[in-house]
Scaffold this motif. Structure first.
Motif, PDB file in Angstrom:
ATOM      1  N   UNK A 125      -9.984  -5.983 -14.886  1.00 37.96           N
ATOM      2  CA  UNK A 125      -9.183  -4.771 -14.663  1.00 37.96           C
ATOM      3  C   UNK A 125      -8.039  -5.133 -13.731  1.00 37.96           C
ATOM      4  N   UNK A 126      -6.804  -4.897 -14.195  1.00 30.01           N
ATOM      5  CA  UNK A 126      -5.614  -5.150 -13.397  1.00 30.01           C
ATOM      6  C   UNK A 126      -4.941  -3.809 -13.107  1.00 30.01           C
ATOM      7  N   UNK A 127      -4.669  -3.551 -11.832  1.00 29.72           N
ATOM      8  CA  UNK A 127      -4.077  -2.282 -11.411  1.00 29.72           C
ATOM      9  C   UNK A 127      -2.559  -2.419 -11.334  1.00 29.72           C
ATOM     10  N   UNK A 128      -1.837  -1.519 -12.006  1.00 26.87           N
ATOM     11  CA  UNK A 128      -0.380  -1.527 -11.942  1.00 26.87           C
ATOM     12  C   UNK A 128       0.145  -0.490 -10.953  1.00 26.87           C
ATOM     13  N   UNK A 129      -0.611   0.601 -10.780  1.00 30.30           N
ATOM     14  CA  UNK A 129      -0.268   1.596  -9.766  1.00 30.30           C
ATOM     15  C   UNK A 129      -0.568   0.994  -8.399  1.00 30.30           C
ATOM     16  N   UNK A 130       0.159   1.419  -7.357  1.00 26.95           N
ATOM     17  CA  UNK A 130      -0.066   0.879  -6.015  1.00 26.95           C
ATOM     18  C   UNK A 130      -1.520   0.939  -5.609  1.00 26.95           C
ATOM     19  N   UNK A 131      -2.187  -0.204  -5.533  1.00 29.07           N
ATOM     20  CA  UNK A 131      -3.630  -0.225  -5.293  1.00 29.07           C
ATOM     21  C   UNK A 131      -3.996   0.104  -3.851  1.00 29.07           C
ATOM     22  N   UNK A 141     -20.894   2.140  -1.917  1.00 33.90           N
ATOM     23  CA  UNK A 141     -20.161   1.762  -0.715  1.00 33.90           C
ATOM     24  C   UNK A 141     -18.666   1.667  -1.020  1.00 33.90           C
ATOM     25  N   UNK A 142     -17.839   2.322  -0.205  1.00 31.87           N
ATOM     26  CA  UNK A 142     -16.384   2.230  -0.367  1.00 31.87           C
ATOM     27  C   UNK A 142     -15.896   0.857   0.057  1.00 31.87           C
ATOM     28  N   UNK A 143     -15.056   0.238  -0.776  1.00 30.75           N
ATOM     29  CA  UNK A 143     -14.486  -1.067  -0.469  1.00 30.75           C
ATOM     30  C   UNK A 143     -13.010  -1.061  -0.852  1.00 30.75           C
ATOM     31  N   UNK A 144     -12.297  -2.092  -0.394  1.00 31.96           N
ATOM     32  CA  UNK A 144     -10.890  -2.237  -0.741  1.00 31.96           C
ATOM     33  C   UNK A 144     -10.760  -2.554  -2.223  1.00 31.96           C
ATOM     34  N   UNK A 145      -9.775  -1.949  -2.873  1.00 29.85           N
ATOM     35  CA  UNK A 145      -9.515  -2.204  -4.282  1.00 29.85           C
ATOM     36  C   UNK A 145      -8.502  -3.340  -4.406  1.00 29.85           C
ATOM     37  N   UNK A 146      -8.901  -4.414  -5.068  1.00 26.90           N
ATOM     38  CA  UNK A 146      -8.002  -5.539  -5.301  1.00 26.90           C
ATOM     39  C   UNK A 146      -7.071  -5.232  -6.472  1.00 26.90           C
ATOM     40  N   UNK A 147      -5.936  -5.905  -6.485  1.00 26.68           N
ATOM     41  CA  UNK A 147      -4.982  -5.699  -7.584  1.00 26.68           C
ATOM     42  C   UNK A 147      -5.590  -6.105  -8.933  1.00 26.68           C
ATOM     43  N   UNK A 166     -11.807  16.863  -6.248  1.00 20.32           N
ATOM     44  CA  UNK A 166     -11.216  15.779  -7.036  1.00 20.32           C
ATOM     45  C   UNK A 166     -10.751  16.262  -8.391  1.00 20.32           C
ATOM     46  N   UNK A 167     -11.530  17.136  -9.020  1.00 20.95           N
ATOM     47  CA  UNK A 167     -11.136  17.687 -10.317  1.00 20.95           C
ATOM     48  C   UNK A 167      -9.816  18.437 -10.213  1.00 20.95           C
ATOM     49  N   UNK A 168      -9.607  19.104  -9.091  1.00 18.95           N
ATOM     50  CA  UNK A 168      -8.374  19.873  -8.901  1.00 18.95           C
ATOM     51  C   UNK A 168      -7.192  19.007  -8.491  1.00 18.95           C
ATOM     52  N   UNK A 169      -7.453  17.762  -8.101  1.00 18.64           N
ATOM     53  CA  UNK A 169      -6.372  16.834  -7.752  1.00 18.64           C
ATOM     54  C   UNK A 169      -6.784  15.428  -8.181  1.00 18.64           C
ATOM     55  N   UNK A 170      -6.846  15.191  -9.490  1.00 21.98           N
ATOM     56  CA  UNK A 170      -7.396  13.925  -9.987  1.00 21.98           C
ATOM     57  C   UNK A 170      -6.439  12.752  -9.782  1.00 21.98           C
ATOM     58  N   UNK A 171      -6.986  11.562  -9.619  1.00 18.39           N
ATOM     59  CA  UNK A 171      -6.140  10.375  -9.531  1.00 18.39           C
ATOM     60  C   UNK A 171      -5.593  10.004 -10.902  1.00 18.39           C
ATOM     61  N   UNK A 172      -4.488   9.309 -10.926  1.00 17.20           N
ATOM     62  CA  UNK A 172      -3.915   8.790 -12.171  1.00 17.20           C
ATOM     63  C   UNK A 172      -3.488   7.357 -11.910  1.00 17.20           C
ATOM     64  N   UNK A 173      -4.009   6.439 -12.695  1.00 20.90           N
ATOM     65  CA  UNK A 173      -3.754   5.015 -12.475  1.00 20.90           C
ATOM     66  C   UNK A 173      -3.378   4.347 -13.790  1.00 20.90           C
ATOM     67  N   UNK A 174      -2.362   3.487 -13.731  1.00 22.73           N
ATOM     68  CA  UNK A 174      -2.018   2.672 -14.890  1.00 22.73           C
ATOM     69  C   UNK A 174      -2.716   1.336 -14.736  1.00 22.73           C
ATOM     70  N   UNK A 175      -3.479   0.944 -15.743  1.00 22.64           N
ATOM     71  CA  UNK A 175      -4.268  -0.282 -15.651  1.00 22.64           C
ATOM     72  C   UNK A 175      -4.163  -1.080 -16.947  1.00 22.64           C
ATOM     73  N   UNK A 176      -4.461  -2.365 -16.821  1.00 20.08           N
ATOM     74  CA  UNK A 176      -4.712  -3.200 -17.991  1.00 20.08           C
ATOM     75  C   UNK A 176      -6.184  -3.579 -17.959  1.00 20.08           C
ATOM     76  N   UNK A 177      -6.883  -3.257 -19.026  1.00 22.43           N
ATOM     77  CA  UNK A 177      -8.296  -3.580 -19.163  1.00 22.43           C
ATOM     78  C   UNK A 177      -8.439  -4.650 -20.240  1.00 22.43           C
ATOM     79  N   UNK A 178      -8.986  -5.793 -19.858  1.00 24.94           N
ATOM     80  CA  UNK A 178      -9.209  -6.873 -20.815  1.00 24.94           C
ATOM     81  C   UNK A 178     -10.700  -6.988 -21.094  1.00 24.94           C
TER      82      UNK A 178
END
Length: 306
Positions: free
Chosen positions: A259-265, A275-281, A170-182
């Motif tokens: 937390x609102x996800x702007x990148x394709x969730x 536990x892995x679960x679906x990520x909501x927008x 994961x460190x060698x291929x990290x995720x990048x996400x645009x979010x709004x955090x309120x």
């Protein structure tokens, strides 16, 4: 007290334990202390239905759940806002929630502590209404869990090795996400590699678990590192509980956050208590003070009260 125990034979260290022999010791220990106990040993696929059944039973004071983080989280979700108490048999890999409660980390040590334990009320957090007791995370941690779960391992040590390998990948291929955090009145729009929302703030100087499980706040940890060296350092600081020493982790606290996800969730997942679960927008997080009764060692109850 009247105990009803549900043991996940496929969960964590119970997978490599003689569960029948351990059940005999459980019965002897609790009955010697004046308690009664019914014990049910189930496969992982049946754990939720078994917990549903015991949580709805009348005449039960304590539901003793034995298994990994998923088992404990499922039990807590069914017992929050009820009069029943949760006893946690820490059979997972790290048992971080149990550590925060001062529960001994061996099966027999935890069992002995239940005999004269005390009941305290602690907080539960929720994500879009789904309860969790330790942490919700997206980004780095979720990708590591997904990679780890795709590997084969048959023991606690094997899982730790798989986790280390997944972290390096994961460190060698990290995720990048645009979010709004309120958080409160503040709205932060940023690009992150990971966010963790915890049930109370993690303590300093140890593995990531809450020192005060009844603190009444969410811990919000935002990882902004993107380069491999920065990510490795940030993960190392997190593992040592050196959150506030990290230049790449922002820490907030609140009783509610969004937390609102702007990148394709759809290409990202989330992790709730392992536990892995679906990520909501969009996900709304809340803290529920004193929503769960738990059985802890007497010395731990005294320490929390102090």
């Amino acid at each position: 007290m009247r105990f009803a125990a549900v043991l996940n034979r496929d969960g964590g260290t119970l997978r490599t334990t003689d569960v029948s022999a351990f059940s005999d010791r459980m019965r002897q220990t609790l009955e010697a202390a004046g308690h009664t106990v019914d014990i049910e040993i189930v496969e992982g696929k049946d754990i939720v239905s078994a917990l549903d059944k015991v949580a709805s039973r009348r005449g039960i004071d304590v539901v003793l759940a034995g298994g990994g983080d998923g088992t404990i989280s499922a039990a807590a979700a069914r017992l929050m806002n009820t009069k029943k108490t949760l006893a946690i048999l820490p059979a997972g890999t790290m048992n971080l929630f149990a550590r925060g409660l001062g529960i001994p980390q061996t099966l027999d040590g935890a069992l002995t502590s239940f005999a004269d334990g005390e009941v305290i009320a602690i907080d539960v957090a929720s994500a879009n209404g789904r309860p969790f007791v330790h942490q919700f995370s997206i980004g780095l941690h979720a990708r590591m869990v997904r990679l780890r779960d795709s590997m084969e391992f048959a023991s606690r040590l094997g899982k730790i090795r798989a986790s280390a390998k997944a972290a390096w990948t994961t460190i060698n291929n990290p995720p990048a996400m645009k979010v709004t955090l309120t958080v409160g009145d503040a709205e932060i729009v940023t690009r992150i590699s990971g966010i963790g929302i915890s049930n109370n703030l993690f303590g300093e100087g140890h593995l990531p678990y809450a020192d005060n499980p009844a603190g009444g706040v969410l811990g919000i940890y935002v990882t902004v590192a993107r380069r491999r060296g920065e990510l490795a350092r940030a993960l190392f600081d997190m593992a040592r509980g050196r959150w506030r020493d990290s230049d790449h982790v922002e820490i907030h606290q609140a009783d509610k956050a969004v937390v609102k996800i702007h990148t394709g969730s759809k290409k990202f997942g989330a992790v709730i208590d392992g536990e892995l679960v679906k990520l909501e927008r969009e996900t709304t997080f809340k803290i529920h003070p004193g929503a769960l009764n738990v059985l802890v060692p007497a010395r731990a109850a005294q320490a929390k009260a102090a």
